[in-house]
Design a protein around this motif. Structure first.
Motif, PDB file in Angstrom:
ATOM      1  N   SER A   1       0.835  -1.184   0.000  1.00  0.00           N
ATOM      2  CA  SER A   1       0.000   0.000   0.000  1.00  0.00           C
ATOM      3  C   SER A   1       0.878   1.245   0.000  1.00  0.00           C
ATOM      4  O   SER A   1       1.926   1.279   0.655  1.00  0.00           O
ATOM      5  N   GLU A   2       0.432   2.249  -0.711  1.00  0.00           N
ATOM      6  CA  GLU A   2       1.137   3.533  -0.721  1.00  0.00           C
ATOM      7  C   GLU A   2       1.048   4.213   0.646  1.00  0.00           C
ATOM      8  O   GLU A   2       1.925   4.982   1.023  1.00  0.00           O
ATOM      9  N   LEU A   3      -0.022   3.915   1.364  1.00  0.00           N
ATOM     10  CA  LEU A   3      -0.208   4.529   2.680  1.00  0.00           C
ATOM     11  C   LEU A   3       0.782   4.002   3.710  1.00  0.00           C
ATOM     12  O   LEU A   3       1.143   4.700   4.659  1.00  0.00           O
ATOM     13  N   PHE A   4       1.185   2.749   3.542  1.00  0.00           N
ATOM     14  CA  PHE A   4       2.095   2.128   4.491  1.00  0.00           C
ATOM     15  C   PHE A   4       3.339   1.644   3.752  1.00  0.00           C
ATOM     16  O   PHE A   4       3.422   0.498   3.332  1.00  0.00           O
ATOM     17  N   PRO A   5       4.317   2.509   3.593  1.00  0.00           N
ATOM     18  CA  PRO A   5       5.539   2.092   2.886  1.00  0.00           C
ATOM     19  C   PRO A   5       6.277   1.001   3.664  1.00  0.00           C
ATOM     20  O   PRO A   5       6.171   0.912   4.889  1.00  0.00           O
ATOM     21  N   GLU A   6       7.000   0.188   2.929  1.00  0.00           N
ATOM     22  CA  GLU A   6       7.715  -0.931   3.527  1.00  0.00           C
ATOM     23  C   GLU A   6       8.919  -0.434   4.328  1.00  0.00           C
ATOM     24  O   GLU A   6       9.739   0.323   3.834  1.00  0.00           O
ATOM     25  N   SER A   7       9.005  -0.887   5.563  1.00  0.00           N
ATOM     26  CA  SER A   7      10.136  -0.510   6.414  1.00  0.00           C
ATOM     27  C   SER A   7      11.194  -1.606   6.332  1.00  0.00           C
ATOM     28  O   SER A   7      10.916  -2.713   5.879  1.00  0.00           O
ATOM     29  N   PRO A   8      12.424  -1.329   6.786  1.00  0.00           N
ATOM     30  CA  PRO A   8      13.506  -2.315   6.643  1.00  0.00           C
ATOM     31  C   PRO A   8      13.237  -3.675   7.288  1.00  0.00           C
ATOM     32  O   PRO A   8      13.578  -4.690   6.738  1.00  0.00           O
ATOM     33  N   GLY A   9      12.608  -3.720   8.424  1.00  0.00           N
ATOM     34  CA  GLY A   9      12.389  -4.987   9.111  1.00  0.00           C
ATOM     35  C   GLY A   9      11.023  -5.603   8.873  1.00  0.00           C
ATOM     36  O   GLY A   9      10.684  -6.625   9.457  1.00  0.00           O
ATOM     37  N   GLU A  10      10.238  -4.978   8.007  1.00  0.00           N
ATOM     38  CA  GLU A  10       8.857  -5.426   7.822  1.00  0.00           C
ATOM     39  C   GLU A  10       8.760  -6.835   7.251  1.00  0.00           C
ATOM     40  O   GLU A  10       7.930  -7.628   7.688  1.00  0.00           O
TER      41      GLU A  10
END
Length: 91
Positions: free
Chosen positions: A49-58
């Motif tokens: 989702s564009e609303l929740f960008p991927e974080s490094p540890g996701e």
């Protein structure tokens, strides 16, 4: 009398080993169901989702979450019971 007691103890040992085998079979069937659920969860939770960008540890967190969730849910969806009942008849 002693031969009767020996027969009872021998019969009891057979029942114990059969019970242990069935417990192990049930655990293996639950583990198989867990793998199936893990596959489904991976597909279901693989949303970007564009609303929740991927974080490094996701990715790591999601895989750990999916694995634990699939283990917790296994044994409740019916795949395990179906497989267990089928294999129990074959033993």
């Amino acid at each position: 009398m002693s031969s009767y007691e020996i027969n009872i103890s021998t019969h009891h040992k057979i029942d114990i080993s059969k019970t242990e085998n069935l417990k192990k079979l049930k655990q293996d069937c639950d583990a198989f169901e867990s793998e199936i659920l893990n596959f489904y969860l991976k597909q279901a939770l693989n949303s970007k989702s564009e609303l929740f960008p991927e974080s490094p540890g996701e990715k790591i967190y999601k895989s750990m979450y999916q694995e634990q969730l699939s283990k917790d849910l296994s044994g409740n969806f019916g795949y395990s019971k179906l497989l267990f009942d089928y294999l129990k008849k074959r033993i």
